[in-house]
Design a protein around this motif. Structure first.
Motif, mmCIF file in Angstrom:
data_model
loop_
_atom_site.group_PDB
_atom_site.id
_atom_site.type_symbol
_atom_site.label_atom_id
_atom_site.label_comp_id
_atom_site.label_asym_id
_atom_site.label_seq_id
_atom_site.Cartn_x
_atom_site.Cartn_y
_atom_site.Cartn_z
ATOM 1 N N THR A 238 0.842 -1.198 0.000
ATOM 2 C CA THR A 238 0.000 0.000 0.000
ATOM 3 C C THR A 238 0.876 1.247 0.000
ATOM 4 O O THR A 238 1.979 1.252 0.544
ATOM 5 C CB THR A 238 -0.932 0.016 1.216
ATOM 6 N N TRP A 266 3.674 0.601 -6.937
ATOM 7 C CA TRP A 266 2.856 -0.579 -7.140
ATOM 8 C C TRP A 266 3.071 -1.176 -8.525
ATOM 9 O O TRP A 266 2.970 -0.506 -9.549
ATOM 10 C CB TRP A 266 1.373 -0.280 -6.958
ATOM 11 N N LEU A 285 -3.324 -6.557 1.574
ATOM 12 C CA LEU A 285 -3.712 -6.115 0.233
ATOM 13 C C LEU A 285 -5.024 -5.349 0.299
ATOM 14 O O LEU A 285 -6.003 -5.823 0.877
ATOM 15 C CB LEU A 285 -3.881 -7.312 -0.708
ATOM 16 N N HIS A 289 -5.031 -4.051 -5.167
ATOM 17 C CA HIS A 289 -3.853 -4.928 -5.205
ATOM 18 C C HIS A 289 -4.283 -6.389 -5.355
ATOM 19 O O HIS A 289 -3.706 -7.137 -6.159
ATOM 20 C CB HIS A 289 -3.033 -4.762 -3.928
ATOM 21 N N ALA A 290 -5.283 -6.786 -4.577
ATOM 22 C CA ALA A 290 -5.736 -8.177 -4.629
ATOM 23 C C ALA A 290 -6.273 -8.536 -6.005
ATOM 24 O O ALA A 290 -5.938 -9.601 -6.561
ATOM 25 C CB ALA A 290 -6.808 -8.409 -3.566
ATOM 26 N N VAL A 312 -6.722 -9.675 2.888
ATOM 27 C CA VAL A 312 -7.232 -9.364 1.557
ATOM 28 C C VAL A 312 -8.531 -8.599 1.811
ATOM 29 O O VAL A 312 -9.594 -9.186 1.989
ATOM 30 C CB VAL A 312 -7.466 -10.641 0.726
#
Length: 542
Positions: A238, A266, A285, A289-290, A312
């Motif tokens: 993050t 990222w 995440l 992101h996930a 997640v």
């Protein structure tokens, strides 16, 4: 400077006493807690950034040197030092160095504009700033600090040469820490130590205040629920400056002794490569992101067997099941915010079936109430407003009496503005938001700020900004516009206007819808749910 902006918003005395009695809070400050970890694991690697790393012993030495340098430059107890940019070993040293020097560290994400940084400098009366971003971000750091006449501006080595007398290269700044210094004395564990600006607005964003106790409880208790310790490798993806990367990321190494791998920018490909190369055992995440990882064709070619558990957050049941099958053995949910980090998550003893569709249960010591509009609890299983309190609850918003009054109750609860349902076993299901905000990939956008900026456009008569669903980012902002000439207006025209006014880029609308009128309540408030339905019907592929 070290106390909340008004004592009337502090936690009730009896509640504070109960936190100490239960061991949730301690009298030692954050630096003292870290020293114990560093002494025990002196030669172990604490942080990795790219091909660089630093041990706990080296980190303790460099952070003390940073703190002494800040003192030598005139900073005193409770002064604010800003760190702006991206993840780096230097950023970690600065954060911890502020704890050593009894300073307040204010963390600003890389996307903050010059005007936003200036607003933070002004509202906090910051005395110094450290830039740890990319060159374009360092330029914003420098421009804001110079305009506000800060006495100390620290930039990476090799990036000086602007002629500013107050600007120092990183190594030059640290050299001030080689001067003789009196022995350190501890600070109160209840004093302000951290300011997080989870989302910016024009002018001065609100600062979320945390003490050693509130931040330490969140990090340590989250670490215990996940079983995180010195044998773990934690991956932080993050963005810098947010609660997930600071309190629930960097601070885990400070307080739990794990090794933390920092991802500066990222990239799903780099994240997967780091999981395999560094044998990552845990991560946190956000939805974007996930979803990026689960959508990547490289996931099934990556060895993720080392990842025994990880958060997640904010994804569907289908994504949770997919993550369990392909990414990590135990993907757990999370519900929290800068004001109350990691408040609800999956505990190690929770049955997986209870985590498939809920956000989990409160951290030990934390509490939730599901209430009606008058802050009165509703029966179990009924929907209501989510109120939270606990040893991880923030001290209040910095210098913001009215927002504090509106968001904090006399009993110490924070009104989150979210809606949820609690079952008989204490599992929370997040339903939605009552506040008018847009969540874009973990960033918070306030529609009122975007609307205020766009109303200055000469062709716009009225505007309402709504969030449209996005499979990857959660939501994207759409500007619903009524033009003065009743002619179409393009997204390019809107963004070019916002660029000229230096409005923060990450808050720009990504869709535009031309409207003849807005659905309104009898009191003339725009009915955004109805407006959203209308836009989606007109643009089914949006």
């Amino acid at each position: 400077m070290n106390s909340p902006s008004s004592k009337e918003f502090a936690l009730p005395d009896a509640l504070r006493a109960s936190y100490y009695a239960a061991g949730y809070w301690r009298s030692e400050d954050l630096w003292t807690s870290f020293e114990a970890i560093a002494a025990k694991h002196s030669h172990a690697t604490a942080f990795i950034e790219g091909d660089r790393s630093i041990t706990f012993g080296e980190l303790a030495t460099q952070a003390e040197r940073f703190g002494r340098a800040a003192r030598a430059r005139g900073l005193q107890d409770g002064d604010v030092l800003i760190v702006h940019g991206r993840h780096s070993i230097e950023a970690v040293v600065a954060i911890l160095g502020c704890a050593y020097a009894k300073l307040v560290v204010a963390l600003l994400p890389h996307m903050f504009s010059v005007e936003q940084i200036q607003g933070v400098i002004d509202s906090t009366n910051a005395k110094a700033i450290v830039g740890v971003g990319e060159p374009v971000e360092i330029d914003r750091t420098r421009a804001a600090a110079a305009a506000m006449r800060l006495a100390t501006i620290v930039v990476p080595d090799g990036m000086t040469g602007t002629g500013l007398e107050s600007e120092l290269a990183w190594s030059k700044f640290l050299s001030y820490g080689d001067q003789a210094s009196t022995p350190r004395t501890a600070m109160s564990a209840d004093d302000l130590i951290l300011l997080i600006f989870s989302s910016g607005t024009t002018g001065a964003p609100k600062g979320v205040m945390h003490s050693s106790n509130t931040a330490r409880f969140a990090a340590e208790t989250y670490g215990r629920t996940q079983g995180i310790g010195p044998a773990d490798v934690n991956l932080v993806v993050t963005a810098f400056g947010f609660v997930g990367s600071s309190v629930l990321g960097v601070y885990l190494s400070f307080l739990c002794g794990c090794r933390t791998v920092l991802l500066r920018n990222w990239s799903v490909e780099e994240a997967l490569a780091l999981i395999e190369r560094r044998r990552v055992t845990h991560f946190l995440l956000m939805p974007t992101h996930a979803i990026d990882i689960l959508s990547s064709p490289k996931l099934d070619q990556t060895d993720c067997s080392s990842v025994s558990r990880g958060v997640v957050a904010g994804v569907s049941e289908a994504h949770r099941l997919d993550a369990r099958r392909r990414l990590c053995a135990r993907p757990v949910p999370m519900y929290g915010m800068s004001e109350s980090p990691g408040h609800v998550t999956g505990l190690m003893e929770d049955d997986w079936e209870n985590l498939r569709t809920t956000e989990g249960r409160c951290l030990p010591g934390a509490e939730i109430l599901i209430c009606d509009a008058d802050d009165q609890p509703v029966p179990v299983g009924e929907q209501g407003a989510i109120l939270v309190r606990g040893p991880n609850r923030f001290l209040g918003y910095h210098g913001a009496v009215e927002p504090n009054r509106a968001s904090l109750t006399a009993q110490g609860y924070f009104r989150t503005g979210d809606l949820g349902v609690m079952d008989a076993d204490g599992y929370l299901t997040f339903v939605g938001r009552s506040k008018d905000i847009i969540r874009r990939g973990g960033l918070t956008i306030l529609p009122s700020d975007v609307e205020a900026a766009l109303r200055a456009h000469p062709r716009i008569s009225d505007v309402a900004v709504i969030g449209l669903p996005d499979p990857r980012l959660g939501e994207r902002a759409c500007a619903c516009v009524i033009t003065r000439d009743r002619q179409d207006i393009s997204l390019a025209e809107i963004t070019q206007f916002l660029e000229r006014t230096a409005f923060p880029r990450y808050m720009w609308p990504e869709h535009v819808a031309l409207c003849e009128s807005f659905p309104r309540t009898p009191s003339l408030k725009v009915q955004k749910n109805e407006l959203r339905k209308h836009v989606l019907e007109q643009q089914p592929d949006t």
